[in-house]
Design an enzyme around this catalytic site. Structure first.
Site, PDB file in Angstrom:
ATOM      1  N   TRP A 185      21.462  36.935  41.565  1.00  0.00           N
ATOM      2  CA  TRP A 185      20.697  37.386  42.211  1.00  0.00           C
ATOM      3  C   TRP A 185      18.799  37.749  41.906  1.00  0.00           C
ATOM      4  O   TRP A 185      18.296  36.986  41.695  1.00  0.00           O
ATOM      5  CB  TRP A 185      20.776  37.971  43.697  1.00  0.00           C
ATOM      6  CG  TRP A 185      21.522  36.531  44.987  1.00  0.00           C
ATOM      7  CD1 TRP A 185      22.712  36.961  45.461  1.00  0.00           C
ATOM      8  CD2 TRP A 185      20.481  35.980  46.119  1.00  0.00           C
ATOM      9  NE1 TRP A 185      22.680  36.027  46.155  1.00  0.00           N
ATOM     10  CE2 TRP A 185      21.969  35.880  46.783  1.00  0.00           C
ATOM     11  CE3 TRP A 185      19.207  35.767  46.039  1.00  0.00           C
ATOM     12  CZ2 TRP A 185      21.141  35.253  47.179  1.00  0.00           C
ATOM     13  CZ3 TRP A 185      18.841  35.369  46.901  1.00  0.00           C
ATOM     14  CH2 TRP A 185      19.709  34.777  47.480  1.00  0.00           C
ATOM     15  N   TRP A 214       7.231  40.948  48.850  1.00  0.00           N
ATOM     16  CA  TRP A 214       8.335  40.554  50.057  1.00  0.00           C
ATOM     17  C   TRP A 214       8.028  40.268  51.368  1.00  0.00           C
ATOM     18  O   TRP A 214       6.884  41.298  51.971  1.00  0.00           O
ATOM     19  CB  TRP A 214       9.180  40.941  49.930  1.00  0.00           C
ATOM     20  CG  TRP A 214      10.224  41.538  48.478  1.00  0.00           C
ATOM     21  CD1 TRP A 214      10.792  42.219  48.238  1.00  0.00           C
ATOM     22  CD2 TRP A 214      10.056  40.373  47.891  1.00  0.00           C
ATOM     23  NE1 TRP A 214      11.318  42.081  46.651  1.00  0.00           N
ATOM     24  CE2 TRP A 214      10.684  40.803  46.729  1.00  0.00           C
ATOM     25  CE3 TRP A 214      10.877  38.618  47.629  1.00  0.00           C
ATOM     26  CZ2 TRP A 214      11.789  39.924  45.431  1.00  0.00           C
ATOM     27  CZ3 TRP A 214      10.970  37.983  46.604  1.00  0.00           C
ATOM     28  CH2 TRP A 214      11.505  38.791  45.531  1.00  0.00           C
ATOM     29  N   ASN A 259      28.171  26.192  41.811  1.00  0.00           N
ATOM     30  CA  ASN A 259      26.896  27.264  41.384  1.00  0.00           C
ATOM     31  C   ASN A 259      25.665  27.150  41.262  1.00  0.00           C
ATOM     32  O   ASN A 259      24.542  27.237  41.643  1.00  0.00           O
ATOM     33  CB  ASN A 259      27.621  27.202  40.081  1.00  0.00           C
ATOM     34  CG  ASN A 259      26.173  28.203  38.917  1.00  0.00           C
ATOM     35  OD1 ASN A 259      26.780  29.298  39.195  1.00  0.00           O
ATOM     36  ND2 ASN A 259      25.656  27.908  38.193  1.00  0.00           N
ATOM     37  N   TRP A 282      29.533  34.864  31.149  1.00  0.00           N
ATOM     38  CA  TRP A 282      28.235  34.705  32.820  1.00  0.00           C
ATOM     39  C   TRP A 282      28.673  36.168  33.467  1.00  0.00           C
ATOM     40  O   TRP A 282      28.660  37.064  33.537  1.00  0.00           O
ATOM     41  CB  TRP A 282      27.865  34.138  32.856  1.00  0.00           C
ATOM     42  CG  TRP A 282      26.352  33.470  32.036  1.00  0.00           C
ATOM     43  CD1 TRP A 282      26.663  32.448  31.555  1.00  0.00           C
ATOM     44  CD2 TRP A 282      25.230  34.196  32.428  1.00  0.00           C
ATOM     45  NE1 TRP A 282      25.287  32.555  30.922  1.00  0.00           N
ATOM     46  CE2 TRP A 282      24.544  32.835  31.437  1.00  0.00           C
ATOM     47  CE3 TRP A 282      24.467  34.734  32.814  1.00  0.00           C
ATOM     48  CZ2 TRP A 282      22.852  33.364  31.492  1.00  0.00           C
ATOM     49  CZ3 TRP A 282      23.334  35.395  32.612  1.00  0.00           C
ATOM     50  CH2 TRP A 282      22.678  33.875  31.638  1.00  0.00           C
ATOM     51  N   GLU A 294      30.758  30.423  30.658  1.00  0.00           N
ATOM     52  CA  GLU A 294      30.650  30.756  31.901  1.00  0.00           C
ATOM     53  C   GLU A 294      31.574  32.070  32.805  1.00  0.00           C
ATOM     54  O   GLU A 294      30.953  33.134  33.381  1.00  0.00           O
ATOM     55  CB  GLU A 294      30.797  29.780  33.126  1.00  0.00           C
ATOM     56  CG  GLU A 294      29.904  28.365  33.391  1.00  0.00           C
ATOM     57  CD  GLU A 294      28.558  29.130  33.187  1.00  0.00           C
ATOM     58  OE1 GLU A 294      28.613  29.290  34.049  1.00  0.00           O
ATOM     59  OE2 GLU A 294      27.844  28.074  32.084  1.00  0.00           O
ATOM     60  N   TRP A 347      15.394  39.284  47.672  1.00  0.00           N
ATOM     61  CA  TRP A 347      16.241  38.822  47.144  1.00  0.00           C
ATOM     62  C   TRP A 347      17.642  39.637  47.427  1.00  0.00           C
ATOM     63  O   TRP A 347      18.690  39.470  47.715  1.00  0.00           O
ATOM     64  CB  TRP A 347      16.260  38.949  45.484  1.00  0.00           C
ATOM     65  CG  TRP A 347      16.731  40.117  44.875  1.00  0.00           C
ATOM     66  CD1 TRP A 347      15.344  40.921  44.504  1.00  0.00           C
ATOM     67  CD2 TRP A 347      16.982  41.646  44.503  1.00  0.00           C
ATOM     68  NE1 TRP A 347      15.250  42.197  44.018  1.00  0.00           N
ATOM     69  CE2 TRP A 347      16.867  42.391  43.743  1.00  0.00           C
ATOM     70  CE3 TRP A 347      18.201  41.440  44.747  1.00  0.00           C
ATOM     71  CZ2 TRP A 347      17.281  43.648  43.895  1.00  0.00           C
ATOM     72  CZ3 TRP A 347      19.489  42.248  44.547  1.00  0.00           C
ATOM     73  CH2 TRP A 347      18.701  43.333  43.774  1.00  0.00           C
TER      74      TRP A 347
HETATM   75  P1  FAD Z   1      33.620  28.024  37.197  1.00  0.00           P
HETATM   76  O1  FAD Z   1      31.994  26.950  37.053  1.00  0.00           O
HETATM   77  O2  FAD Z   1      34.670  26.532  36.740  1.00  0.00           O
HETATM   78  O3  FAD Z   1      33.399  29.307  35.880  1.00  0.00           O
HETATM   79  C1  FAD Z   1      34.185  29.636  35.435  1.00  0.00           C
HETATM   80  C2  FAD Z   1      33.751  31.066  36.281  1.00  0.00           C
HETATM   81  O4  FAD Z   1      33.089  32.146  35.187  1.00  0.00           O
HETATM   82  C3  FAD Z   1      34.147  31.288  37.390  1.00  0.00           C
HETATM   83  O5  FAD Z   1      34.880  31.629  38.331  1.00  0.00           O
HETATM   84  C4  FAD Z   1      33.454  33.004  37.154  1.00  0.00           C
HETATM   85  O6  FAD Z   1      34.461  33.897  37.244  1.00  0.00           O
HETATM   86  C5  FAD Z   1      32.254  32.603  36.231  1.00  0.00           C
HETATM   87  N1  FAD Z   1      31.556  32.685  35.966  1.00  0.00           N
HETATM   88  C6  FAD Z   1      30.122  31.209  36.271  1.00  0.00           C
HETATM   89  N2  FAD Z   1      29.221  30.744  36.078  1.00  0.00           N
HETATM   90  C7  FAD Z   1      28.970  32.362  36.178  1.00  0.00           C
HETATM   91  C8  FAD Z   1      28.107  32.499  36.263  1.00  0.00           C
HETATM   92  N3  FAD Z   1      26.620  31.943  36.925  1.00  0.00           N
HETATM   93  N4  FAD Z   1      28.011  34.291  36.478  1.00  0.00           N
HETATM   94  C9  FAD Z   1      28.893  35.138  37.148  1.00  0.00           C
HETATM   95  N5  FAD Z   1      30.372  34.634  36.748  1.00  0.00           N
HETATM   96  C10 FAD Z   1      29.966  33.016  36.482  1.00  0.00           C
HETATM   97  N6  FAD Z   1      29.970  34.607  41.503  1.00  0.00           N
HETATM   98  C11 FAD Z   1      31.008  35.273  41.841  1.00  0.00           C
HETATM   99  O7  FAD Z   1      32.498  35.027  41.228  1.00  0.00           O
HETATM  100  N7  FAD Z   1      30.760  36.459  42.596  1.00  0.00           N
HETATM  101  C12 FAD Z   1      29.484  35.778  43.139  1.00  0.00           C
HETATM  102  O8  FAD Z   1      28.856  37.272  44.129  1.00  0.00           O
HETATM  103  C13 FAD Z   1      28.452  35.007  42.917  1.00  0.00           C
HETATM  104  N8  FAD Z   1      27.147  35.402  43.255  1.00  0.00           N
HETATM  105  C14 FAD Z   1      26.276  34.428  42.865  1.00  0.00           C
HETATM  106  C15 FAD Z   1      24.859  34.310  43.283  1.00  0.00           C
HETATM  107  C16 FAD Z   1      24.393  33.275  43.128  1.00  0.00           C
HETATM  108  C17 FAD Z   1      22.576  32.945  43.321  1.00  0.00           C
HETATM  109  C18 FAD Z   1      24.197  32.523  42.098  1.00  0.00           C
HETATM  110  C19 FAD Z   1      23.617  31.430  41.042  1.00  0.00           C
HETATM  111  C20 FAD Z   1      25.118  32.353  41.324  1.00  0.00           C
HETATM  112  C21 FAD Z   1      26.675  33.758  41.692  1.00  0.00           C
HETATM  113  N9  FAD Z   1      27.793  33.566  41.431  1.00  0.00           N
HETATM  114  C22 FAD Z   1      28.854  34.296  41.426  1.00  0.00           C
HETATM  115  C23 FAD Z   1      27.975  32.213  40.282  1.00  0.00           C
HETATM  116  C24 FAD Z   1      28.994  31.441  40.032  1.00  0.00           C
HETATM  117  O9  FAD Z   1      28.050  30.875  41.230  1.00  0.00           O
HETATM  118  C25 FAD Z   1      30.534  31.669  40.538  1.00  0.00           C
HETATM  119  O10 FAD Z   1      30.920  32.548  39.529  1.00  0.00           O
HETATM  120  C26 FAD Z   1      31.035  29.769  40.745  1.00  0.00           C
HETATM  121  O11 FAD Z   1      30.413  29.019  41.235  1.00  0.00           O
HETATM  122  C27 FAD Z   1      31.972  30.312  41.218  1.00  0.00           C
HETATM  123  O12 FAD Z   1      33.103  28.728  40.793  1.00  0.00           O
HETATM  124  P2  FAD Z   1      33.766  29.069  39.104  1.00  0.00           P
HETATM  125  O13 FAD Z   1      34.766  29.430  39.920  1.00  0.00           O
HETATM  126  O14 FAD Z   1      34.531  26.479  40.343  1.00  0.00           O
HETATM  127  O15 FAD Z   1      32.890  28.192  38.527  1.00  0.00           O
END
Ligand code: FAD
Length: 485
Positions: free
Chosen positions: A392, A316, A351, A288, A285, A369
């Protein structure tokens, strides 16, 4: 310390911490008076994809700067705050203090990189040296290229290449001692920057949820590795279970570096091999995040240009009422409304629910979007220039490694599967909390008696669905098919 040597400046950016901070260490080792500087540059010309921070991220920044200043004060230092264009502010400060060297950590964010180039040029003109340390990323973008020299567009081979490079560099130790500041330097007060909301003060939920700053970041990391990491691989999909790390805003502002997170998680797996699978999933993650940053590196306009140009003519819809219903959590689909209200209240959303709410906007409502991305940008404390538009575009199907167009999340099934006991919906949509599962995810299927017993009056105290799921699905499939062909 050599008191007669010219002072040196550390320019803090998205690295608001004292540990694993190569620039701060290098500046300390210069052995001269030290100026710790943060520049709030809301005047920067909107090029290279630069965007002013959204409201929730501004709130975070204000608190994070306060925490950094307090941490610096414990070491006898101060955080100097200045507002304006970095390419003007930094040379002015250098001339004002006779500083001869400026240190900072590199950034691959296109807007930040452009800003640093401008600053470097301006400093060079007045004979001030710069010292730039390696960026915070696990792997620099130039190290992960295909044969044609382009960045990778598919996550799995990307992440394999990152992992094949071996472990990222070990984090540097926390600073325990710093040289003194330059006396009586002028600094703005944070209040002047008006980063926090006052009238109205909508940040109560944010204050309750978060502790911005380096100490808050490390506490989150340790709590996570001591508990929620167990079963992360499965649990992370369940919004009611809280198996996530909540590190994203801390990472966004560099209060903790991805390398620190990587190595701490790795160490946890070494100590407790049973955690290996969960740790690998967690690291991917983090991968990602890295993937999105690499995408942004190659596509500075990621937040407004479709990565796949076939989407440029996508039909759209324009529907301000539907957009508002989505923003306010009043679509009549409980899991969507719960997510949007969680976002409004806490500045974050789990997420899986981010995916469901985003998919609902672009597919069920057929709204652009970019409208959703903009709303998230303004309301997320972790609003990230790479991860927000990257995800997005992924959900909309126009991005890298995008979800196939025919994958349209069914918000009812998503609720039933990932919030089986309805606890998440009940928490954020209290007007439905007395409906038992699975009806809590589809209140319109409840009998009048069931609704009355739960105190739900559809269309009155909770909206009826603003679109019919089946019709909306067909409409989206038709639009996507047309675009694909
Ligand atoms: P954990 O599950 O603990 O993951 C650890 C770290 O991995 C996160 O802190 C984050 O840095 C990274 N991570 C996890 N999932 C993703 C992912 N899909 N994409 C990129 N990095 C990821 N994340 C953001 O940090 N900023 C945003 O602006 C953002 N916008 C999003 C918009 C949409 C539409 C979606 C579907 C996802 C988005 N995310 C974003 C990704 C993700 O949802 C969040 O990073 C995550 O929910 C943060 O919670 P956590 O720190 O507990 O994640």
């Amino acid at each position: 310390m050599n008191a007669s040597a010219p002072p040196v400046i550390v320019w803090f950016r998205d690295d608001l911490r004292l540990s694993d901070h190569a620039a701060l260490i290098a500046a300390r080792d210069a052995g001269a008076h030290l100026i710790c500087l943060y520049i709030y540059d809301d005047t920067h010309i909107r090029k290279h994809g630069h965007r002013p921070l959204g409201a929730a991220a501004q709130w975070w920044l204000a608190n994070s700067l306060r925490a950094l200043d307090a941490d610096l004060k414990k070491l006898g230092q101060d955080l100097v705050l200045r507002r304006g264009e970095a390419r003007t502010v930094l040379p002015q400060l250098a001339q004002e203090t006779h500083a001869k060297t400026v240190f900072w950590i590199d950034s691959e964010l296109p807007a930040e990189a452009a800003r640093a180039r401008d600053v470097a040029e301006a400093l060079h003109k007045i004979g001030v040296e710069i010292h730039v340390s390696r960026s915070d990323l696990l792997a620099p973008p130039h190290s992960i290229r295909n044969k044609e020299g382009n960045g990778l567009r598919v996550f799995t081979p990307f992440w394999k290449r990152v992992r094949a490079q071996g472990e990222p560099p070990r984090p540097l130790p926390a600073i325990r001692k710093l040289p003194p500041p330059v006396a009586s330097l002028k600094s703005d007060s944070l209040k002047e920057w008006q980063l926090k909301p006052t009238r109205p003060d909508w940040a109560g939920g944010l204050r309750k949820t978060w502790t911005p700053g380096e100490a808050g970041a490390h506490k989150r990391l340790h709590d996570f590795l001591d508990g929620a990491i167990k079963s992360y691989a499965e649990g992370r999909d369940f919004p009611g279970k809280d198996h996530a790390s909540h590190l994203s805003p801390h990472l966004r502002f560099g209060e903790i570096s991805p390398r620190q997170v990587f190595h701490a998680a790795h160490f946890a797996a070494e100590q407790h091999p049973a955690l290996s699978r969960d740790v690998e999933k967690f690291l991917s993650e983090l991968g990602w995040r890295e993937f999105c940053r690499h995408l942004l590196f190659d596509h500075p306009d990621l937040h407004h240009r479709n990565l796949q140009s076939t989407f440029d003519d996508f039909p759209w819809r324009h529907d301000a009422k539907a957009l508002r219903a989505w923003q306010r959590g009043r679509t009549g689909y409980p899991i969507v409304d719960a997510g949007m209200r969680e976002l409004w209240h806490t500045g974050a959303m789990q997420n899986r629910v981010r995916m469901v709410t985003a998919s609902f906007l672009v597919k069920h409502l057929l709204l652009d979007w970019r409208e959703g991305e903009k709303w998230f940008w303004d309301t997320l404390v972790d609003a990230d220039p790479g991860s927000n538009p990257g995800n997005w575009q992924w959900v909309a199907g126009c991005g890298a490694d995008a979800a196939p167009y025919f994958r349209i999340f069914n918000p009812i099934l998503q609720g039933e599967k990932f919030d089986p006991d309805g606890a998440y919906v009940a928490r954020w949509v209290p007007e439905l909390s007395r409906l038992p599962p699975p009806l809590i995810h589809k209140p319109w299927e409840a009998t009048p008696m069931e609704l009355a017993a739960a105190g739900v009056r559809l269309g009155e105290n909770y909206p009826a669905p603003i679109v019919d799921h089946k019709d909306a699905r067909e409409r989206a499939l038709a639009a996507y098919r047309k675009t694909r062909n």
